[in-house]
Design a protein around this motif. Structure first.
Motif, PDB file in Angstrom:
ATOM      1  N   ASN A 278     -19.917  19.370  83.729  1.00 32.39           N
ATOM      2  CA  ASN A 278     -20.690  19.207  82.498  1.00 32.39           C
ATOM      3  C   ASN A 278     -21.995  18.473  82.760  1.00 32.39           C
ATOM      4  OD1 ASN A 278     -18.740  20.509  81.013  1.00 32.39           O
ATOM      5  ND2 ASN A 278     -17.775  18.640  80.246  1.00 32.39           N
ATOM      6  N   ARG A 279     -21.932  17.461  83.600  1.00 30.02           N
ATOM      7  CA  ARG A 279     -23.143  16.697  83.926  1.00 30.02           C
ATOM      8  C   ARG A 279     -24.174  17.593  84.616  1.00 30.02           C
ATOM      9  NH1 ARG A 279     -20.909  12.277  86.589  1.00 30.02           N
ATOM     10  NH2 ARG A 279     -21.034  13.345  88.583  1.00 30.02           N
ATOM     11  N   MET A 280     -23.707  18.428  85.534  1.00 36.24           N
ATOM     12  CA  MET A 280     -24.620  19.322  86.247  1.00 36.24           C
ATOM     13  C   MET A 280     -25.161  20.411  85.328  1.00 36.24           C
ATOM     14  SD  MET A 280     -22.582  19.691  89.868  1.00 36.24           S
ATOM     15  CE  MET A 280     -23.730  20.905  90.488  1.00 36.24           C
ATOM     16  N   GLU A 281     -24.287  20.968  84.490  1.00 35.66           N
ATOM     17  CA  GLU A 281     -24.707  22.042  83.590  1.00 35.66           C
ATOM     18  C   GLU A 281     -25.755  21.556  82.603  1.00 35.66           C
ATOM     19  OE1 GLU A 281     -25.369  25.428  81.625  1.00 35.66           O
ATOM     20  OE2 GLU A 281     -24.270  25.219  83.507  1.00 35.66           O
ATOM     21  N   GLU A 282     -25.545  20.394  82.015  1.00 33.13           N
ATOM     22  CA  GLU A 282     -26.507  19.859  81.049  1.00 33.13           C
ATOM     23  C   GLU A 282     -27.855  19.602  81.711  1.00 33.13           C
ATOM     24  OE1 GLU A 282     -24.699  16.412  79.412  1.00 33.13           O
ATOM     25  OE2 GLU A 282     -23.079  17.522  78.411  1.00 33.13           O
ATOM     26  N   ALA A 283     -27.823  19.055  82.909  1.00 31.77           N
ATOM     27  CA  ALA A 283     -29.086  18.761  83.592  1.00 31.77           C
ATOM     28  C   ALA A 283     -29.817  20.043  83.984  1.00 31.77           C
ATOM     29  CB  ALA A 283     -28.814  17.905  84.838  1.00 31.77           C
ATOM     30  N   GLU A 286     -31.329  21.817  80.967  1.00 30.88           N
ATOM     31  CA  GLU A 286     -32.546  21.146  80.518  1.00 30.88           C
ATOM     32  C   GLU A 286     -33.714  21.461  81.444  1.00 30.88           C
ATOM     33  OE1 GLU A 286     -35.104  19.057  78.265  1.00 30.88           O
ATOM     34  OE2 GLU A 286     -33.025  19.571  77.781  1.00 30.88           O
ATOM     35  N   GLN A 287     -33.456  21.457  82.746  1.00 28.54           N
ATOM     36  CA  GLN A 287     -34.521  21.783  83.700  1.00 28.54           C
ATOM     37  C   GLN A 287     -34.984  23.227  83.566  1.00 28.54           C
ATOM     38  OE1 GLN A 287     -32.322  19.909  87.302  1.00 28.54           O
ATOM     39  NE2 GLN A 287     -34.454  20.066  87.914  1.00 28.54           N
ATOM     40  N   GLY A 314     -36.435  31.610  81.132  1.00 25.90           N
ATOM     41  CA  GLY A 314     -35.362  30.657  81.387  1.00 25.90           C
ATOM     42  C   GLY A 314     -34.369  31.166  82.412  1.00 25.90           C
ATOM     43  N   LEU A 315     -34.083  32.469  82.397  1.00 25.26           N
ATOM     44  CA  LEU A 315     -33.191  33.052  83.402  1.00 25.26           C
ATOM     45  C   LEU A 315     -33.770  32.892  84.805  1.00 25.26           C
ATOM     46  CD1 LEU A 315     -31.968  36.392  81.776  1.00 25.26           C
ATOM     47  CD2 LEU A 315     -30.579  34.380  82.282  1.00 25.26           C
ATOM     48  N   ASP A 322     -30.358  27.263  90.570  1.00 19.83           N
ATOM     49  CA  ASP A 322     -29.008  27.551  91.059  1.00 19.83           C
ATOM     50  C   ASP A 322     -28.994  28.068  92.492  1.00 19.83           C
ATOM     51  OD1 ASP A 322     -27.698  26.814  88.762  1.00 19.83           O
ATOM     52  OD2 ASP A 322     -27.651  28.814  87.906  1.00 19.83           O
ATOM     53  N   SER A 323     -30.162  28.128  93.127  1.00 22.11           N
ATOM     54  CA  SER A 323     -30.280  28.678  94.489  1.00 22.11           C
ATOM     55  C   SER A 323     -29.804  30.123  94.547  1.00 22.11           C
ATOM     56  CB  SER A 323     -29.498  27.824  95.502  1.00 22.11           C
ATOM     57  OG  SER A 323     -30.034  26.530  95.569  1.00 22.11           O
ATOM     58  N   ARG A 324     -30.091  30.870  93.483  1.00 14.67           N
ATOM     59  CA  ARG A 324     -29.801  32.302  93.466  1.00 14.67           C
ATOM     60  C   ARG A 324     -31.090  33.064  93.731  1.00 14.67           C
ATOM     61  NH1 ARG A 324     -28.027  34.638  88.514  1.00 14.67           N
ATOM     62  NH2 ARG A 324     -28.799  32.836  87.363  1.00 14.67           N
ATOM     63  N   PRO A 325     -31.061  34.077  94.580  1.00 18.26           N
ATOM     64  CA  PRO A 325     -32.267  34.869  94.808  1.00 18.26           C
ATOM     65  C   PRO A 325     -32.724  35.559  93.524  1.00 18.26           C
ATOM     66  CG  PRO A 325     -30.615  35.320  96.497  1.00 18.26           C
ATOM     67  CD  PRO A 325     -29.928  34.520  95.424  1.00 18.26           C
ATOM     68  N   VAL A 326     -34.026  35.679  93.360  1.00 15.79           N
ATOM     69  CA  VAL A 326     -34.615  36.455  92.273  1.00 15.79           C
ATOM     70  C   VAL A 326     -35.185  37.723  92.890  1.00 15.79           C
ATOM     71  CG1 VAL A 326     -36.382  36.542  90.468  1.00 15.79           C
ATOM     72  CG2 VAL A 326     -35.161  34.394  90.936  1.00 15.79           C
ATOM     73  N   ILE A 327     -34.691  38.876  92.459  1.00 14.35           N
ATOM     74  CA  ILE A 327     -35.147  40.156  92.991  1.00 14.35           C
ATOM     75  C   ILE A 327     -35.848  40.915  91.873  1.00 14.35           C
ATOM     76  CG2 ILE A 327     -34.440  42.371  93.983  1.00 14.35           C
ATOM     77  CD1 ILE A 327     -32.079  40.892  95.268  1.00 14.35           C
ATOM     78  N   VAL A 328     -37.133  41.185  92.062  1.00 15.05           N
ATOM     79  CA  VAL A 328     -37.911  41.905  91.060  1.00 15.05           C
ATOM     80  C   VAL A 328     -38.020  43.363  91.484  1.00 15.05           C
ATOM     81  CG1 VAL A 328     -40.106  42.078  89.839  1.00 15.05           C
ATOM     82  CG2 VAL A 328     -39.199  39.834  90.464  1.00 15.05           C
TER      83      VAL A 328
END
Length: 666
Positions: A278-283, A286-287, A314-315, A322-328
């Motif tokens: 929960n602490r990580m998700e909320e932060a 917000e970021q 936001g996504l 989340d250190s997920r790659p973004v592929i356009v």
């Protein structure tokens, strides 16, 4: 028979076949033929040439990293002779020449293991075989301190909670003290040398020849935590990526980076796990939430879609955090390249800020054009295969896919659904998309993908605003809205310069349509290469004028129920595999002839392009044509694209049916 230093499975040697590409090797041979193709090696820059970089692998072998293998242009590489680099051997020739390719991992910490490649076989690194118990930084191994657990004392395994006694004379691992105050990772810089407790989620696990290294992230940052069980032996084998844990240890510097040298680890569950999550998700939420920033210019179409724009931004921000790659994925057209480049320009600085490694922007952001303008099953299957391979081999998280100018319903629906089956997030900027197949949808009806993508980009990263202001004007072929034209002019891009950019990008988009051409497009759109844009735009106009002249000479003029139509046989009277592409040719041809004929039909082998000045409804046209040609399998092409597709053998039947149907609608 041994065990794999990464997964622990039985294997001949130190590494199993499925994890060989997760290990970096130090080469101690003396001849090129002792190298193993497919392996990654640590090397050093030996010299530069126009055609590539020479890399020393070990003391006696040099290979060539050809410029075609480099993600960055050769002249812009920030390398000096002697710099350490990481490469993969692709081939060893009989004459001793060694071919290399670029590794996106450019640090030891980005591999999951390390071995030495010797003429006698693979070995563990010397530092793992004989670590210095008095030096914290060696192999990430914790040293014995007076206030720490020693070999004579029992230790608690953080996975099972059972007490065991170490059978070596070294410091051992114990369960963290739950009463010790948690230290946020961002505060570790001021705690070097201190014992600390950190809590968070395991982002990655890699096994070196010495310790097991857990990359832990909390709501404030990430840090490597080294746990030593025995040289090359996996510590806490049940703890994998995604586990929520508490780690206790001493903060040290390891090769200039902070590292926690773990003396204990425990897996959190129940309320403790929920508290951390929960602490990580909320932060993170917000970021990731975009700032409320004004659109680039006054545009009612953008204003009507502002909530979807913010959701999409936001996504992207959340994927980076989340250190997920973004592929356009984008259309291989001027509008597609400009739209995707806007998102790229805004996202890359965030990726660099989030990840320390120099090549992070290539690892966590990718732009992939679609030559056919459709996200079909072929493209989706390739994406799914790549993402599953990266997840299996390197524990890489599933990416966020952003579609610019493509991804609408129709021909793209099946591809999007395949991604959804693997829970890969999808966001679309396109006409008539089905928002049930996406996490975020911004429809382009009434504007360009670039105008919307640039607005998304400024919400992703407001600091990139000045780089983006001219892009919407570049994407409009005709009737650029005054607000965007004025905005571009204020940024130094008058109508002529914006036209040069549009035409130069359209030209380069046509060649190597499946390549992102990252540096070339950046040169044109952002780096002020005005002379380059003007020269390419001249080529664009010369090639287009030549093609138009040929096409105009072969137009067939028809009049159906009072409606004048022009018909062009695009198979016979265009260069289908050279510039300009058929759709761009038909666009320009229609602009030049619409005063005399309000409809243009470009008919090819199995598709028919429709360009019109009135209220022609492409879906109604498809239905009326299908009723007249029951065996032709007529359908609308990609969503938002004014084209019909049909079976090759019914070409002439479809041609006549369309002429009749257009006359009825007009």
């Amino acid at each position: 028979m041994g065990s794999c230093i990464i997964c622990g499975s039985s294997t001949d040697g130190y590494i199993c076949e499925s994890h060989e590409e997760d290990v970096v090797f130090e080469f101690e041979g003396s001849h090129a033929n002792q190298l193993t193709p497919g392996r990654f090696y640590r090397g050093s820059v030996d010299g530069f040439a126009d055609f590539g970089v020479f890399i020393d692998i070990g003391d006696s072998v040099t290979g060539l990293l050809h410029r075609s293998e480099l993600d960055s242009r050769l002249e812009s590489l920030d390398w000096n002779s002697g710099d350490s680099v990481y490469v993969q051997v692709t081939d060893v020739h009989d004459n001793g020449n060694v071919d290399l390719t670029w590794s996106i991992r450019q640090a030891d910490r980005e591999f999951r293991g390390s071995l030495v490649d010797t003429p006698e076989g693979d070995e563990l690194p010397d530092e793992a075989e004989a670590p210095d118990p008095n030096e914290h930084a060696v192999a990430g191994r914790p040293a014995a301190e007076p206030d720490e657990v020693t070999a004579d004392q029992p230790r608690t395994d953080g996975n099972t909670g059972t007490e065991t006694t170490a059978d070596t004379g070294d410091a051992t691992l114990a369960e963290p003290d739950a009463d010790r105050e948690r230290v946020p990772i961002e505060d570790l810089e001021s705690r070097v040398g201190d014992p600390v407790r950190v809590e968070g989620e395991v982002a990655a696990v890699r096994q070196t020849g010495g310790p097991t290294v857990f990359t832990l992230h909390d709501e404030t940052g990430a840090v490597d935590c080294a746990a030593f069980e025995e040289a090359g032996v996996r510590a806490y084998p049940d703890v994998e990526q995604g586990a929520v844990v508490a780690i206790e240890g001493r903060v040290e510097r390891h090769r200039e980076d902070l590292q926690v040298e773990a003396s204990g680890l425990t897996v959190l569950d129940g309320e403790e796990r929920e508290t951390v999550e929960n602490r990580m998700e909320e932060a993170l939420a917000e970021q990731a939430r975009p700032e409320e920033v004004p659109p680039l210019a006054e545009d009612d179409t953008v204003a009507d879609r502002i909530e979807g724009i913010r959701d999409l931004a936001g996504l992207i921000r959340r994927a980076v955090l989340d250190s997920r790659p973004v592929i356009v994925r984008h259309d291989a057209s001027a509008d597609g390249y400009v739209a995707a480049s806007a998102i790229e320009r805004a996202t890359l600085p965030l990726v660099r800020d989030e990840h320390a490694q120099s090549d992070a922007e290539y690892h966590y952001f990718d732009r992939r054009p679609l030559g056919e303008g459709v996200y079909d099953m072929d493209s989706a299957t390739r994406d799914v295969t790549n993402m599953l391979d990266a997840n299996e081999r390197h524990d890489e998280k599933l990416p966020l896919f952003v579609f610019c100018g493509v991804g609408g319903t129709g021909a793209s629906r099946d591809g999007l659904e395949l991604l959804s089956l693997y829970d890969a997030d999808r966001a679309v900027i396109a006409d008539a998309a089905d928002d049930g197949a996406t996490e975020a949808l911004v429809e382009t009806d009434g504007t360009t993908a670039s105008a919307l993508a640039a607005t998304v980009a400024v919400h992703v990263n407001p600091d990139a605003r000045t780089d983006l202001e001219h892009l919407p004007a570049v994407s409009f072929w005709v009737d650029t809205p005054e607000a965007y034209a004025d905005l571009a002019a204020e940024a130094g891009y008058d109508a002529e310069r914006a036209r040069d950019l549009r035409e130069s990008v359209a030209l380069v988009a046509n060649y190597q349509a499946y390549e992102d051409k990252r540096e070339l497009v950046a040169d044109l759109l952002f780096d002020g290469r005005q002379s380059l844009a003007a020269r390419l735009a001249t080529q664009f106009r010369e090639k287009l004028d030549t093609a138009i002249e040929t096409a105009e000479a072969h137009l067939e003029r028809h009049e159906v129920d009072g409606t004048v139509l022009n018909v062009l046989d695009t198979d016979a009277f265009t260069h289908r595999y050279d510039f300009p592409p058929t759709d761009l040719l038909c666009d320009e041809l229609f602009r030049r002839t619409r005063d005399d004929a309000p409809v243009l039909l470009g008919i090819g082998e199995d598709e028919l392009l429709v360009r019109h000045a009135g209220e022609l409804d492409i879906d109604r046209l498809a239905e009326a044509t299908a009723e007249r040609t029951l065996e032709a399998d007529v359908s609308v092409g990609a969503a938002g694209d004014e084209r019909l597709t049909f079976l090759v053998g019914e070409r002439e039947t479809v041609r006549e049916a369309v002429l009749e149907a257009v006359g009825e609608q007009a």
